[in-house]
Design a protein around this motif. Structure first.
Motif, PDB file in Angstrom:
ATOM      1  N   ALA A 142       8.089   5.704  -7.773  1.00  0.00           N
ATOM      2  CA  ALA A 142       7.586   4.521  -8.358  1.00  0.00           C
ATOM      3  C   ALA A 142       6.709   3.664  -7.822  1.00  0.00           C
ATOM      4  CB  ALA A 142       8.931   3.805  -8.320  1.00  0.00           C
ATOM      5  N   ARG A 143       6.581   3.737  -6.418  1.00  0.00           N
ATOM      6  CA  ARG A 143       5.410   3.078  -5.924  1.00  0.00           C
ATOM      7  C   ARG A 143       4.085   3.772  -5.919  1.00  0.00           C
ATOM      8  NH1 ARG A 143       9.448   0.803  -0.911  1.00  0.00           N
ATOM      9  NH2 ARG A 143      10.560  -0.178  -2.217  1.00  0.00           N
ATOM     10  N   GLU A 144       4.099   5.159  -6.161  1.00  0.00           N
ATOM     11  CA  GLU A 144       3.019   5.825  -6.366  1.00  0.00           C
ATOM     12  C   GLU A 144       2.465   5.338  -7.826  1.00  0.00           C
ATOM     13  OE1 GLU A 144       3.483   9.881  -3.578  1.00  0.00           O
ATOM     14  OE2 GLU A 144       3.861   9.583  -5.811  1.00  0.00           O
ATOM     15  N   GLN A 145       3.302   5.524  -8.844  1.00  0.00           N
ATOM     16  CA  GLN A 145       3.258   5.339 -10.130  1.00  0.00           C
ATOM     17  C   GLN A 145       2.485   3.778 -10.325  1.00  0.00           C
ATOM     18  OE1 GLN A 145       2.741   7.164 -12.744  1.00  0.00           O
ATOM     19  NE2 GLN A 145       3.379   8.829 -11.079  1.00  0.00           N
ATOM     20  N   ARG A 146       3.100   2.834  -9.366  1.00  0.00           N
ATOM     21  CA  ARG A 146       2.627   1.415  -9.746  1.00  0.00           C
ATOM     22  C   ARG A 146       1.240   1.270  -9.370  1.00  0.00           C
ATOM     23  NH1 ARG A 146       0.291  -2.640  -9.707  1.00  0.00           N
ATOM     24  NH2 ARG A 146       0.973  -4.782  -9.180  1.00  0.00           N
ATOM     25  N   ILE A 147       0.609   2.029  -8.370  1.00  0.00           N
ATOM     26  CA  ILE A 147      -0.724   2.030  -7.943  1.00  0.00           C
ATOM     27  C   ILE A 147      -1.541   2.755  -9.139  1.00  0.00           C
ATOM     28  CG2 ILE A 147      -2.380   2.807  -6.362  1.00  0.00           C
ATOM     29  CD1 ILE A 147      -0.355   2.272  -3.988  1.00  0.00           C
ATOM     30  N   LEU A 148      -1.084   3.922  -9.625  1.00  0.00           N
ATOM     31  CA  LEU A 148      -1.847   4.649 -10.497  1.00  0.00           C
ATOM     32  C   LEU A 148      -1.869   3.937 -11.792  1.00  0.00           C
ATOM     33  CD1 LEU A 148      -0.380   8.195  -9.858  1.00  0.00           C
ATOM     34  CD2 LEU A 148      -2.438   7.497  -9.072  1.00  0.00           C
ATOM     35  N   SER A 149      -0.977   2.989 -12.044  1.00  0.00           N
ATOM     36  CA  SER A 149      -0.939   2.348 -13.362  1.00  0.00           C
ATOM     37  C   SER A 149      -1.676   1.124 -13.265  1.00  0.00           C
ATOM     38  CB  SER A 149       0.341   1.975 -13.791  1.00  0.00           C
ATOM     39  OG  SER A 149       1.088   1.467 -12.971  1.00  0.00           O
ATOM     40  N   GLU A 150      -2.239   0.795 -12.069  1.00  0.00           N
ATOM     41  CA  GLU A 150      -2.932  -0.523 -11.810  1.00  0.00           C
ATOM     42  C   GLU A 150      -4.153  -0.470 -12.810  1.00  0.00           C
ATOM     43  OE1 GLU A 150      -3.774  -4.192 -11.315  1.00  0.00           O
ATOM     44  OE2 GLU A 150      -1.876  -3.304 -10.504  1.00  0.00           O
ATOM     45  N   ASN A 151      -4.303  -1.595 -13.466  1.00  0.00           N
ATOM     46  CA  ASN A 151      -5.788  -1.716 -14.215  1.00  0.00           C
ATOM     47  C   ASN A 151      -6.916  -1.500 -13.318  1.00  0.00           C
ATOM     48  OD1 ASN A 151      -7.534  -2.046 -16.469  1.00  0.00           O
ATOM     49  ND2 ASN A 151      -7.418  -4.320 -16.232  1.00  0.00           N
ATOM     50  N   GLY A 152      -7.962  -0.513 -13.632  1.00  0.00           N
ATOM     51  CA  GLY A 152      -9.003  -0.265 -12.834  1.00  0.00           C
ATOM     52  C   GLY A 152      -8.857   0.793 -11.866  1.00  0.00           C
ATOM     53  N   TRP A 153      -7.660   1.615 -11.678  1.00  0.00           N
ATOM     54  CA  TRP A 153      -7.753   2.299 -10.493  1.00  0.00           C
ATOM     55  C   TRP A 153      -8.366   3.707 -11.249  1.00  0.00           C
ATOM     56  CZ3 TRP A 153      -7.216   3.573  -6.023  1.00  0.00           C
ATOM     57  CH2 TRP A 153      -6.822   4.923  -5.452  1.00  0.00           C
ATOM     58  N   LYS A 154      -8.264   4.050 -12.534  1.00  0.00           N
ATOM     59  CA  LYS A 154      -8.485   5.078 -13.150  1.00  0.00           C
ATOM     60  C   LYS A 154     -10.123   5.199 -12.952  1.00  0.00           C
ATOM     61  CE  LYS A 154      -8.899   3.601 -17.817  1.00  0.00           C
ATOM     62  NZ  LYS A 154      -8.765   3.960 -19.301  1.00  0.00           N
ATOM     63  N   ASP A 155     -10.761   4.128 -12.788  1.00  0.00           N
ATOM     64  CA  ASP A 155     -12.264   3.928 -12.436  1.00  0.00           C
ATOM     65  C   ASP A 155     -12.586   4.258 -11.091  1.00  0.00           C
ATOM     66  OD1 ASP A 155     -12.486   3.677 -15.168  1.00  0.00           O
ATOM     67  OD2 ASP A 155     -12.385   1.212 -14.988  1.00  0.00           O
ATOM     68  N   ARG A 156     -11.624   4.510 -10.284  1.00  0.00           N
ATOM     69  CA  ARG A 156     -11.757   4.464  -8.827  1.00  0.00           C
ATOM     70  C   ARG A 156     -10.999   5.672  -8.151  1.00  0.00           C
ATOM     71  NH1 ARG A 156     -11.579  -0.824 -10.382  1.00  0.00           N
ATOM     72  NH2 ARG A 156     -13.285  -2.063  -9.416  1.00  0.00           N
ATOM     73  N   CYS A 157     -10.296   6.341  -8.990  1.00  0.00           N
ATOM     74  CA  CYS A 157      -9.522   7.359  -8.437  1.00  0.00           C
ATOM     75  C   CYS A 157     -10.574   8.733  -8.179  1.00  0.00           C
ATOM     76  CB  CYS A 157      -8.426   7.794  -9.393  1.00  0.00           C
ATOM     77  SG  CYS A 157      -8.926   8.353 -11.074  1.00  0.00           S
ATOM     78  N   ALA A 158      -9.918   9.638  -7.278  1.00  0.00           N
ATOM     79  CA  ALA A 158     -10.386  10.843  -7.230  1.00  0.00           C
ATOM     80  C   ALA A 158     -10.167  11.660  -8.367  1.00  0.00           C
ATOM     81  CB  ALA A 158     -10.025  11.599  -5.922  1.00  0.00           C
TER      82      ALA A 158
END
Length: 1207
Positions: A142-158
């Motif tokens: 749940a805490r991993e998904q919270r970070i993955l779903s944060e607006n802007g993460w997909k532009d910064r993730c590996a």
């Protein structure tokens, strides 16, 4: 008569300090008293100049206070070989990093992870609790998904790519079979982001996404060696296959670099060259640092509050960290085993909040000084003088102090900022000394105010000069430290004391004159409140004051053992009113209304207590010292623990403690880098790098070993065999971890390529480099796809059964010389390793071939039978280093996703020419995992291992059969050496400070006994401090070693004041002299101690443990100084204090001086006789000449002689 029956007036206690008998005051004092306002304004402007000039320099961009190092301590030794190896390794990697010259897709490389650690239960520093449960895994997901779903993460993730540059095909959640039934798993999210690398990922990969069968899933994970190693590293160190309980679970969520595609960094012609395949650096360290800053800012803004709330969750809380997360700063932790980057977000909050406590301390000093002096004007002038001293000292420090690199230090550290706290205590003490001397002089009648000022100055300035000089020398002794942070702290603090002394003997006396004339009798709106406070003091005064002289005092006075003032005291009514009174014959003071109760208390209460209980005081304080001495003897160097910088309630403390103490050693192993390609004796060039500008891991340029050549057979075999030695026959003491072997990440691959591993290299960017990383072994495994056909002819052919991306250029080929005729290790008849291995093609050249098919790679390749090839190949006829460089390039680019390239560019480095072509292989790194953790705190163990590696390196370089020279760099070896130097450096500086203080005391008091007693007292204070460090369990770590350098500087003042007053007293008995010293100096000592003690108390509330320790050190040192100066030292003086010429320095050189004086008198007498005789002869000659002239004139005037003189 019993001492406890003695009573006398405070006025009489002032009589024993006779004023100076100068016939007239100096001109400077006359001018100061005549032109008070003008003098005050001039000196005020001079002090203000320091601030105004600092502001002007800052506005001019000259950076007078460089805050680049404000969060640092400066614990590094640039000249140390281990530090130079560390810098050489880092700067060489940056200069020859192949990864920086390879075009990449956006966010292709995983980096800068957000690390989450879910922990079951409260933080209790034990392993109770189990987070490896269904609820624990669901919480982590749940805490991993919270970070993955944060607006802007997909532009910064590996990002995960199916095809890398230039295609850059993203993997949008492709499903791969797990190998267990029909279950599948994804290596990327639907957004193309790399999934968190955590236990959740492994449960999904091994077909248990709902965590229904935890034991069974863990059993399946064990079937894959690499996955099992990674999974174990995510758990508590006690987790094993037989113990499936873990208090913690670790997850890493990776961001990606470079953040943007290639065209966002370059354009035009350079982009065309990159797209054409040229190796050009377009994304450098500055770009990476800038993007990391943006990432951290985004994390702080979007996730900061949420992470803080998750940290306090129960029963499963989440600890967190991310790139550059450091509430302190990297340099404060220098010497620790973990290298941290500069804090940009957490550090300012913690340090700024704690430095703000200095304001609270300053407010306390202001209020106490105001209460003590009773004047807001005097208090304002005193604080102004102290603050301006800071700016004055900084300008001298910044631009004038000489050192080996020139003038001025551009290195303003955290300690320099804390020096403001130090000068508050010392400056307040000096102000109290002058103020008390001035107030005490009010009981005397002076011819003029200038005479009064001269008298006060002659006493106070000398006393302050002695204490200031001892303090200055105590700080200057830090110049012997090998660490620039400690040296600069000593220099800055010494300059502060010097500038403050100059101000207190120039500006403050004039401020007192202005106060006496303009402010003393004024009334202000706060007077009613102030009078309420002062009424409490008056009550104490009424209780303490008496107008009678004790019988002992009267007897001493009449017998001449107490010397009275040659001028009588002035009645209270006339004090300060008249400036032109005339001195008269001495009389005893009666009914003098002296307002300060402290001298009364020292005379009437404390001095008799010392006289009655002196033996008990000495015995008890010696016993107290002996106890702490015993503990000090057991004091040992204690390794630095990073987590101890903040309280245990902080996330930083708990996260760091869990990472260092609870996770397995392999999760953060200590590695040794066996490096080829650098000058092993002087691997880095620091020419032109000033010590104050030295940056760990950044300063200097690499000294490349130009003779490094991987192309020869001997060199390739040396690199290969060294790794074999580490795995199979390591030298004792190197502490090599043999559990993992060579290239563990290639388990399951028969070709040496990560693409041929069971998961096709999908998790290679997340795997840890376990064991021994040997590029030569991987290259050999990839090249060795041929088998021997005819040993007598040296004929080989391709092995058809082997599937590999390595396609040999020749299905059959011959080698010359024939390997079967060579000795072990390709040695000839003389035992020397051959340099050349020639490969002669005996078959047609294969199109699109990628390798020779044999290792070691031949130095020379000659193709005799060729046919027209439709595509260009790397082999036509080659010799020289193109062979090895070409083969390495082919191997690293063999996989479609370049997984091999991403992995091995961390271990092999090349330099490019101006056109972007690889010029030569420059650096080769064999990384060796040791059995130690990177958080190893036993610096002695680390140093022993480092020395063993030094011995191995020296033996290798002395072996003439090995063509390559090697340099071994043990990670954090520079930290081990720093820790080992800190304790001896601190203790040495303390001893040197004591010796210098003794010299100053001998010079100032002119008495060896008093000086020795004072130094013994100071030494006992230092010993107790060291014992205290052991008792409270701090140990002598880096922070404590830094703090003990201020102990002597703080502990000398009070003892020196009393010693100086004792020696200046003109009384005839020890009892009377000690009473004089207590009355004259006791109130200043007590007031100075109270101000400093009160100022140190706010530091107890600091957030950073170092500041708490700093406050504790100051409080303890000042408290002990007060106790031992007013107690032990005074009791010693009462019993064995020197009288007359006892212990006088003149006793030791007096005879010599007397003999020289006598000889000079004799010479003068002889010269006088000679001069007298010469004068007599001159007189006779003059008389004769006069007679002759007279006779000549007489003959000229006589008419009978006709003007002719005849004899």
């Amino acid at each position: 008569m019993e001492d406890d029956e003695e009573v006398s007036s405070t006025a009489f206690s002032q009589v024993i300090r006779a004023p100076h008998k100068a016939s007239d005051a100096a001109v400077v004092f006359k001018m100061a008293t005549t032109f008070r306002t003008v003098s005050f304004c001039v000196l005020f402007c001079i002090n203000l100049f320091w601030l105004l000039f600092t502001v002007a320099l800052a506005l001019g961009g000259l950076d007078p206070i460089n805050d680049d190092h404000i969060g640092e301590v400066g614990l590094f030794v640039p000249d140390d070989p281990y530090q130079q190896r560390a810098n050489a390794y880092e700067v060489a990697k940056d200069e020859a990093d192949m990864a920086l010259t390879v075009a990449k897709c956006a966010r292709e490389d995983a980096a800068d992870p957000i690390t989450l650690i879910v922990m079951k239960g409260r933080f209790e520093r034990d392993s109770r609790g189990n987070a490896l449960t269904k609820s624990g895994l669901e919480t982590l997901r749940a805490r991993e998904q919270r970070i993955l779903s944060e607006n802007g993460w997909k532009d910064r993730c590996a990002a995960v790519y199916l095809e890398t540059y230039p295609t850059c095909e993203v993997d949008y959640g492709t499903q791969y079979p797990t190998g267990y039934g029909n279950a599948t798993f994804a290596a990327a999210s639907e957004d193309g982001c790399q999934l968190p690398f955590s236990p959740v990922w492994f449960f999904e990969k091994y077909a248990d996404p709902n965590f229904e069968d935890i034991p069974g899933t863990i059993e399946r994970i064990q079937t894959n060696e690499v996955d099992w190693l990674a999974f174990v590293d995510m758990m508590h160190k006690d987790f094993t296959a037989s113990n499936l309980r873990s208090k913690i679970m670790v997850s890493q969520i990776y961001a990606g670099t470079p953040r943007h595609p290639v065209e966002d960094y370059v354009g035009g012609h350079m982009l065309e060259r990159i797209q054409a395949g040229f190796s050009i650096t377009y994304y450098n360290n500055k770009d990476e640092e800038r993007e990391r800053e943006h990432l951290n800012h985004w994390i702080e803004k979007k996730l900061g509050k949420w992470l803080d709330n998750r940290f306090t969750d129960t029963p499963i809380r989440t600890l967190y960290s991310y790139a550059d997360y450091d509430p302190i700063d990297d340099s404060v932790t220098t010497g620790s085993v973990e290298k941290k980057s500069n804090a940009r977000f957490g550090m300012p909050d913690a340090v700024t909040e704690d430095l703000a406590l200095l304001v609270v301390s300053l407010v306390f000093v202001i209020l106490y000084m105001w209460l003590y002096t009773g004047s807001l004007f005097i208090t304002a002038c005193g604080i102004f003088q102290i603050l301006m001293s800071f700016f004055g000292a900084n300008l001298l420090y910044r631009y004038c102090w000489p050192h080996k690199d020139g003038l001025g230090y551009n290195f303003f550290t955290l300690f320099c900022a804390l020096a403001l706290f130090i000068i508050m205590g010392i400056g307040a003490d000096d102000i109290f000394v002058y103020w008390d001397t001035w107030q005490g002089s009010s009981t005397h009648a002076y011819k003029t105010v200038a005479h009064r000022m001269s008298h006060v100055f002659s006493h106070a300035a000398v006393a302050m000069a002695v204490t200031s000089s001892t303090t200055v020398l105590a700080f200057v002794s830090n110049l012997s430290s090998p660490f620039i942070g400690i040296r600069t702290f000593g220099v800055f603090s010494a300059l502060l004391v010097i500038v403050n002394y100059c101000a207190v003997v120039t500006f403050f006396p004039v401020a007192v004159l202005v106060y006496e004339k303009k402010f003393k009798d004024r009334r202000y709106w706060w007077d009613p409140c102030w009078q309420c406070v002062k009424s409490r003091v008056k009550r104490l005064r009424c209780c303490l004051r008496t107008n009678k002289m004790s019988e002992d005092d009267l007897e001493d006075f009449q017998s001449g053992q107490v010397v009275a003032d040659p001028v009588p005291p002035v009645p209270a009514a006339s004090r300060g009113a008249s400036t032109e009174t005339t001195g008269t014959k001495a009389t005893l003071p009666e009914n003098t209304d002296y307002e300060d109760p402290l001298p009364i208390w020292f005379r009437e209460t404390y001095a008799p207590f010392i006289f009655r209980r002196s033996r008990l005081i000495i015995g008890s304080l010696v016993a107290f010292w002996a106890v702490f001495l015993a503990f000090a003897c057991f004091l040992t160097v204690r390794p630095f623990e990073v987590y101890e910088l903040l309280p245990s309630t902080e996330n930083f403390h708990q996260y760091t403690f869990v990472t260092e103490k609870w996770r397995s050693k392999s999760s953060a192993a200590l590695y040794v880098h066996v490096l080829y390609g650098l000058e092993h004796r002087t691997p880095v060039n620091l020419h032109g790098v000033k010590t104050q500008n030295f940056v760990e891991g950044e300063s200097g340029t690499p000294n490349w070993d130009t003779s490094f050549d991987m192309d020869t057979i001997a060199a390739q075999l040396q690199l290969y065999n060294v790794a074999e030695e580490f795995e199979n026959n390591p030298r004792k003491g190197l502490k090599i971890n043999k559990e993992y072997g060579i290239n563990t990440q290639l388990a399951g691959s028969s070709t040496g390529s990560l693409e041929d591993t069971p998961d096709g290299g999908a998790s290679s960017s997340l795997q840890t480099a376990y064991g021994i990383q040997s590029f030569a072994h991987a290259l050999a495994q990839w090249e060795n796809v041929s088998e021997l056909v005819d040993a007598t002819k040296g004929m080989y052919q391709k092995r058809d059964a082997v599937e590999s991306s390595c396609t040999p250029c020749f299905p059959t080929f011959n080698l010359d010389p024939i390997p079967s005729t060579l000795g072990p290790g390709f040695t000839d008849a003389d035992g020397d390793v051959i340099d050349d291995l020639v490969q002669n093609g005996t078959s047609n050249l294969i199109d699109d071939c990628r390798c020779f098919g044999y290792f070691p790679i031949p130095t020379t390749v000659c193709v005799h039978e060729t046919r027209a090839s439709t595509t260009e190949t790397i082999l036509k006829c080659q010799s020289g280093d193109e062979n090895v460089a070409g083969q390495i390039g082919e191997y690293l680019g063999a996989g479609s996703t370049s997984v091999d390239e991403s992995w091995w560019t961390d271990f092999i480095f090349a330099l490019t020419d101006s056109d972007g072509n690889y010029d030569r292989m420059a650096l080769y790194d064999i990384q060796v995992q040791t059995t130690l953790s990177s958080y190893e705190t036993d610096f002695k163990l680390g140093l022993r291992m480092s020395k063993k590696w030094d011995d191995w390196m020296d033996d290798q370089n002395r072996d003439d059969t090995k063509p390559l020279k090697v340099m071994a760099y043990v990670e954090n070896s520079e930290g081990f050496i720093i820790t080992s130097l800190l304790a001896p450096s601190g203790v040495t500086n303390m001893i040197l400070s004591l010796f210098l203080a003794w010299l100053v005391l001998v010079f100032s008091t002119g008495n060896i006994i008093t000086s020795s007693l004072a130094t013994i007292t100071i030494g006992m204070i230092c010993t107790i401090v060291l014992g205290f460090i052991h008792i409270v369990g701090w140990g002598l770590g880096p922070l404590e070693s830094i703090l003990i350098v201020i102990v002597v500087g703080f502990s000398v003042d009070y003892t020196v004041h009393l010693a100086d007053s004792f020696m200046n007293s003109r009384s005839m008995t020890r009892k009377a002299k000690l009473r004089d010293a207590l009355v004259h100096t006791g109130s200043s000592v007590l007031s100075g101690a109270i101000s400093t003690l009160g100022a140190s108390i706010p530091m107890f509330g600091a957030k950073i443990i170092f500041f708490q320790k700093f406050g504790a050190f100051v409080f303890m040192t000042i408290g002990l100084s007060l106790l031992y100066s007013l107690g032990f030292f005074c009791a010693l003086l009462f019993h064995i204090g020197p009288l007359g010429k006892s212990g006088a320095l003149s006793n030791y050189y007096g005879g010599c001086v007397e003999s020289m004086h006598k000889h000079m008198i004799e010479l003068e007498q002889e010269q006088a006789v000679i001069d007298s005789e010469k004068h007599l002869m001159d007189t006779i000659h003059e008389e004769e000449d006069s007679k002759n002239v007279a006779i000549r004139h007489a003959s000229d005037d006589d008419p009978d002689t006709g003007g002719t003189f005849k004899v």
